[in-house]
Structure formats: C-alpha cells, structure tokens
Write an enzyme that holds these catalytic residues in place. Structure first.
Site, PDB file in Angstrom:
ATOM      1  N   GLY A  19      29.221  40.280  28.092  1.00  0.00           N
ATOM      2  CA  GLY A  19      30.609  40.697  27.911  1.00  0.00           C
ATOM      3  C   GLY A  19      31.564  39.667  28.475  1.00  0.00           C
ATOM      4  N   GLY A  22      38.926  39.676  31.349  1.00  0.00           N
ATOM      5  CA  GLY A  22      40.090  38.876  31.699  1.00  0.00           C
ATOM      6  C   GLY A  22      39.884  38.066  32.954  1.00  0.00           C
ATOM      7  N   LYS A  41      27.870  38.103  37.033  1.00  0.00           N
ATOM      8  CA  LYS A  41      29.293  38.032  36.703  1.00  0.00           C
ATOM      9  C   LYS A  41      29.829  36.723  37.275  1.00  0.00           C
ATOM     10  CE  LYS A  41      31.984  41.666  36.736  1.00  0.00           C
ATOM     11  NZ  LYS A  41      32.853  42.808  37.124  1.00  0.00           N
ATOM     12  N   ASP A 135      39.761  52.004  38.477  1.00  0.00           N
ATOM     13  CA  ASP A 135      39.642  51.661  37.055  1.00  0.00           C
ATOM     14  C   ASP A 135      38.513  52.462  36.415  1.00  0.00           C
ATOM     15  OD1 ASP A 135      40.305  50.403  34.704  1.00  0.00           O
ATOM     16  OD2 ASP A 135      39.100  48.619  35.101  1.00  0.00           O
TER      17      ASP A 135
END
Length: 665
Positions: A19, A22, A41, A135
């Site tokens: 994935g 931003g 990540k 979030d």
C-alpha cells in the site's frame, strides 16, 4: 518508491508493495534472519527531511511498540537504512475490515458482535496506556485468515500527555468516522475513539457510513449538525438493544458516550440477549443537537455567551439619548450575534478545509506516466511546477526513457514553483546469470522461475556428478537477459548410468564374463554339480533378470560342473545313448539403418535367420526366421545325445551377428 528486491539493513528483503500512503509506503518483506514474512513501513523519500512528518512517524513507532495485544498488529523493529526510516510490523494475511464488509455483507449479528468485541479489547489496551488512536476506520482494522481482528496504523495516534499537538493536527483522520468535537477543532479524547467505533459498528450492520456529502467539509458538518440515522431503518430485524449501542457510542456530547471501550464491549456482549428483546430506544440525557446554539462572544467587556444573555443583562442606555435618536434603536446591534455566528462558522469551515486538504496549494501535479523527460518538464511547467530529481529504474510495462511515476504522485496539490521528481524507465529488468554448475537443480529452478525465467532440464547420466546437480547450462555466466519469456536449459545429472540384467540361465561362463566386462560390472563365479544343466553352463544368478545395475556392481552366478560322479549308475558305461537338454537365452540386438537412431519406434526392421545343430537339427537347415524392430530375446533348446555337441548361428540381414560351438561338449 523502493523497487522490490531491495534489502533494508541487510536483513529485510522487500518483496512487493502492499500500500501507498501520504506519509509512508508499506511493503511485504522477508526477514532474512528469522526467516519470516513481515510488513515494513518506510517513510516516503520526499518526506525524509520534513521534521513534522519524521516526528509523526517516530511517534507511531513509540506509540505502538508498547502495545502488546492479540488484537493489535505487533511492531517488531524500528530502524534507519541509508537515511530511510522504517518500522517492521507483523504481517497479517487477510483483508481489511472495509473489504471484509463488502465481501461478506450482510454479516450475521453475532459475527458483528464478535469482531467489535475484539476491536474494543485492543482499543482498551491502547487507552490504558493513555494512547488515543484518532484514525479508527475499517481500513485500519485487519481481519486475518482465522477471522481475528487486528488494529493497525497508529500513525496519528497521540499520547494524552503530548501537549505539542495542535487543534489543526487533531482534525487528521478520515472524515466519515470523525467525532463532532474533532470536527469543531477540539482536542481528541478517548471518547473520540468511541465515536469512531460506533460509526464502524453502524457500517458493519448497514454496509454503509451514516453521513455522505460532496466534500469533506459537508460530511464533517453533518457529524455535529444531523441526527444519527437509525440502523433499524436499514434492517428492521436488528435488535433495539444492538442499535442502542450504536446510538450511545455516537452521541454528539462526549459525556453521553460510553466511559470506556470495555464499557461499550460489556453492553455489546448482551445486546443479542433475549432478556433485552423489548428494550426501549436509547435517548441521551440532553439534546446533543442543541449544543451548537450556544456561541461564545469575544469582547473586552464580557465573555458571556450571547444565547445565554437575558434582557436584564443588556447594557443600560441613556433614555434621553434614545429619545433623540429613535432610528438607531434596534439597529446593527440587533444583528451582531448572527454576525459573530457567521464569522465563527466561516472560521470553522476554513479550518476544516485546511485540515482535510492538508494545506493544499494552488498547483496540481499532472499525470506524467509514459512521457519522455522533455514532455514531463513541459507538462510541469504548464502546471506552474518545476522538474526535480530524475532517477532511473527498470520496468516491464513502461518503455525505455519514459516516466514510470512522479513524486509527489499525480493529483497532488502543491504550491506553485515546487519541484516534482520523476523516475524514468530503463526498459525491462535484465537478470545477470551466474555459473550454476555444481548447484542443486531444484534450488536453481525455483529461484530463476521466481524472477520469470522458463527453466527446463536435460538429464544425462554421470559416474562423477551426483544425481540432481547441474553439469552445464544453455546460457553462459554473466549474460544479462530479460527474465520473462526466456527459456533456460540446464544439463542435470541423473547419476550413474544403469543397465538391466538379462537372464544368464543356461548361458556359458564365457558369455557371462564377456557381457559383464562390456557393461563395467564385476563377475563373481561359483560351481556346483547339476543333473539337468550341462557342465560349464549357468545354473542360477543373483540379482535376478531385469535388475537395474550401475557400473562396478557385482553379479554372482553358479556354474554347473555336470552330473555328480557319485551318482553315476553302473549302466553309465553302457553304449546306450542318453539325451540331455541345453538351453540358451539370446538377446538379438536391433541394428538401425544408417541415419536412424536405434531403439524402439524405428520405421525399418531387421530380418533374422537362426540355424542350430543338435541331435535333431543341422546347421545347413534354417531353424527359425523372424522380423524385429527392437532388441529381442529368444530361447534356443538343444537336444543332445551322450557325447554329442550343439551349435547355433544368428544372421541379421544376411550377416552372422552371434554364434557358439561346442555346446554341451
């Protein structure tokens, strides 16, 4: 973006992109030390020098490493490689909750409750550590292959003690799950996470979010202006007790929500119970929608809310002055509360726009994919942007010297004059071959097929190279090839050559020794008396006919010494003739015509003529004729009177190819 195959810190090999976000890109990687798949990540290259982004990235690592729970994705490692910050996480095989809802809707109520209880358990642990996720949305909740929920992406999580957070930062997150207080610009609390969990529960029950709109601002306004839709309007079968959990979690006033995630879980646990079948619809203690009517007035004289003022609190005016100027009575002062409300509303909308657009600029990055460098530069200039760093990478889909991607990506909003980096294609990726001789073919095949080669084996016997090892390769070491669609052939050892044993029974010792020498085998001979097998011929063999033998193997046979003298009768000296039978098993080899390979399946045949001599036949007479197209075995029997000897001749297309004399002599 980093190309697959790159290794971080000489440990984490990136396999493919999972994935793009931003702030960071997420890759499937393999931990070369612990031999396991992980998710990595990596902070985006264009943000490596942004202190705010780096701080946020580091905050995620710090926030999540202390959270250990089966319903929270684990953080294994945090590091930096070549100025690239990364964190290594548990790789969850499955899909996110958003996709799960789409694929499984309608979801059974009990399954909805089970998933929500797992999510609430994980959030309770985070809240116990004073960490607010901020979030929460289905995209940040993974459902693994066993159906377990795992919360991920604490990228904008914040500790309650972090006083550096601003109200603008607190508005980050997905607008569809944003609490009313966050939409107003207030600091998020644990109850803000509870609100998001209520929206997630709503979506699991209805397959949709409660509020939609044309823009992020319009959706955010609905969160604190409009009443929460009823899930029972979507599905009347939903128990009222289950709907009440949604309503209580999503009240406008945080004080009316559940005090904790565990409290929400406890209420949810009994929501399908028959004991709550006739429960009344939940109504908050106060009207949540009314709280937007109180607007604070900023004044040098007072801070009393306008809507709370009474006429008795209004400033006293001079009666005489009022009489002299009647036209001013009820003038602009009558409208100033509405003016203040309008100003505040404009300010709120502006803040929301800035929050959800990330401070968008006045230039948009065009789609540069497939353009040449010159074309990309012109397109950027037309968009009031500049060409930045140009790097190169291989691509199986984009032609050489054409743009693969840009950074920032197309559609991003930037300030005019900002530079945009591009990656140009060097064409299809080429793979440099090694010298694979001596390596296991199975290992090499798996490795090369993984990068796209079509790998074949040509197996040949070898007395020196172990079976399964590569002896030769069709393309030389150091050659660079495009893997996809390219065939590689390796000569692979099948081990020592083997030969199948024929039957030696009835054959002479001389025939046996000759055959063994021709095939590199070791003969072992012993002798016995025999009443049925003539002296000098083979009585038995070990191993049996048809056994596969390799060079150097031993074959044992027993040779007849004739009749035991001790068993001879007195009549043995008589002139009366005695008859014995001698057998020969012959393998007649097929001879292929010139230009044709030997073996079965050949089109031409051999004409075989056999002559024998015994008490009943003469070598001058044809004993047998036959046609063969492959190696063929025949058995010959000789009837010999006492003192007689036999013989045979085998002719292939008119030429003698096998013969033996003095049989039985």
């Amino acid at each position: 973006m980093i190309e697959p195959g790159y290794i971080l810190s000489e440990r984490y090999k990136l396999l493919k992109t999972l994935g793009e976000g931003g702030m960071a890109n997420v890759y499937l990687a393999h931990d070369l030390i612990l031999d396991r798949d992980v998710a990595v990540k990596v902070l985006r290259l264009d943000l490596q020098n942004d202190p705010d982004t780096k701080r946020r990235f580091q905050r995620e690592a710090m926030a999540t490493t202390e959270l250990v729970h089966p319903n929270i994705v684990s953080i294994y490692d945090v590091g930096e490689s070549n100025d690239q910050q990364y964190l290594v996480m548990e790789y969850v095989r499955g899909s996110d909750l958003k996709k799960y809802i789409v694929e499984h809707f309608p979801i059974p109520y009990q399954r909805v409750v089970d998933i929500m209880e797992q999510i609430l358990a994980g959030i309770q642990v985070a809240h116990d550590h004073n960490i607010i996720h901020r979030d929460l949305k289905p995209q940040n909740i993974m459902i693994d292959e066993n159906g377990n929920a795992k919360i991920t992406d604490f990228g904008i999580a914040v500790a309650l003690s972090d006083n550096s957070m601003t109200q603008t930062n607190s508005l980050l997150g997905s607008v569809h799950y944003l609490s009313p207080e966050q939409a107003r610009g207030s600091m998020p609390t644990k109850q803000s996470d509870i609100y998001a969990l209520g929206i997630i529960l709503f979506e699991m029950l209805t397959g949709t979010v409660p509020f939609e709109g044309d823009s992020a601002v319009s959706i955010a306004l609905k969160h604190f202006q409009e009443e929460m839709p009823s899930v029972r309007d979507f599905d009347p079968r939903i128990p009222q007790a289950l709907e009440n959990v949604v309503l209580k979690a999503t009240t406008k006033d945080p004080a009316n929500r559940y005090t904790s995630a565990s409290a929400m879980a406890a209420d949810l646990k009994t929501s399908l119970s028959s004991a709550r079948a006739h429960e009344a619809k939940f109504v908050p203690d106060s009207n949540d929608l009314d709280e937007t009517k109180i607007v604070p007035v900023v004044s040098s004289q007072t801070a009393t809310p306008v809507a709370a003022r009474s006429e008795a609190q209004a400033p006293q005016t001079d009666a005489k002055a009022t009489k002299a100027k009647p036209k001013r009575k009820g003038g602009w002062k009558k409208w100033w509360p509405a003016i203040v409300l309008g100003v505040l509303l404009v300010g709120l909308i502006t803040m929301l726009i800035l929050a959800f657009s990330g401070g968008k600029g006045d230039a948009t990055v065009p789609d540069l994919t497939g353009m040449s460098q010159t074309q990309a530069e012109s397109a950027l200039e037309a968009a009031n942007l500049e060409l930045g760093n140009v790097t190169k990478a291989s691509s199986n889909t984009v032609a050489k010297n054409k743009v693969i991607r840009s950074n920032p990506a197309s559609g991003a909003n930037l300030k005019s004059g900002r530079k945009v980096a591009i990656v140009l294609s060097t064409g299809k990726k080429r793979y440099t071959l090694k010298d694979y001789t001596g390596e296991k073919y199975s290992t090499v095949k798996k490795k090369l097929e993984k990068v796209g080669f079509d790998v074949k084996a040509d197996r040949k016997s070898s007395d020196t190279v172990p079976a399964g090892e590569i002896m030769d390769q069709s393309e030389p070491e150091g050659k660079r090839l495009v893997a996809k669609g390219t065939e590689l052939t390796f000569t692979v050892s099948s081990g020592p050559k083997t030969v199948k044993l024929p039957s030696f029974l009835g054959q002479s010792e001389n025939y046996f020794n000759t055959w063994m020498t021709a095939h590199g085998l070791t003969p072992q001979v012993s002798q016995e008396y025999s009443d049925t097998v003539a002296s000098g011929n083979i009585i038995s063999q070990n191993p049996d006919q048809g056994t596969a033998m390799s060079k150097g193997d031993t074959v044992s046979v027993v040779i007849s010494k004739g009749v035991d003298p001790a068993k001879s009768s007195a009549s043995s000296s008589s002139s009366e003739a005695q008859t014995q039978t001698v057998t020969r098993n012959l393998t007649i080899s097929y001879q292929a015509p010139s230009g044709e390979s030997s073996g079965s399946g050949s089109s031409a045949s051999n004409q075989i003529t056999i002559y024998i001599q015994d008490s009943k036949h003469s070598l001058s007479d044809v004993f047998k004729t036959m046609t063969i197209s492959s190696d063929t075995t025949v058995q010959l029997q000789f009837q010999l009177n006492n003192g007689d000897t036999g013989a045979y001749r085998v002719m292939n297309n008119g030429q003698v190819v096998q013969s033996e004399d003095n049989i039985g002599g």
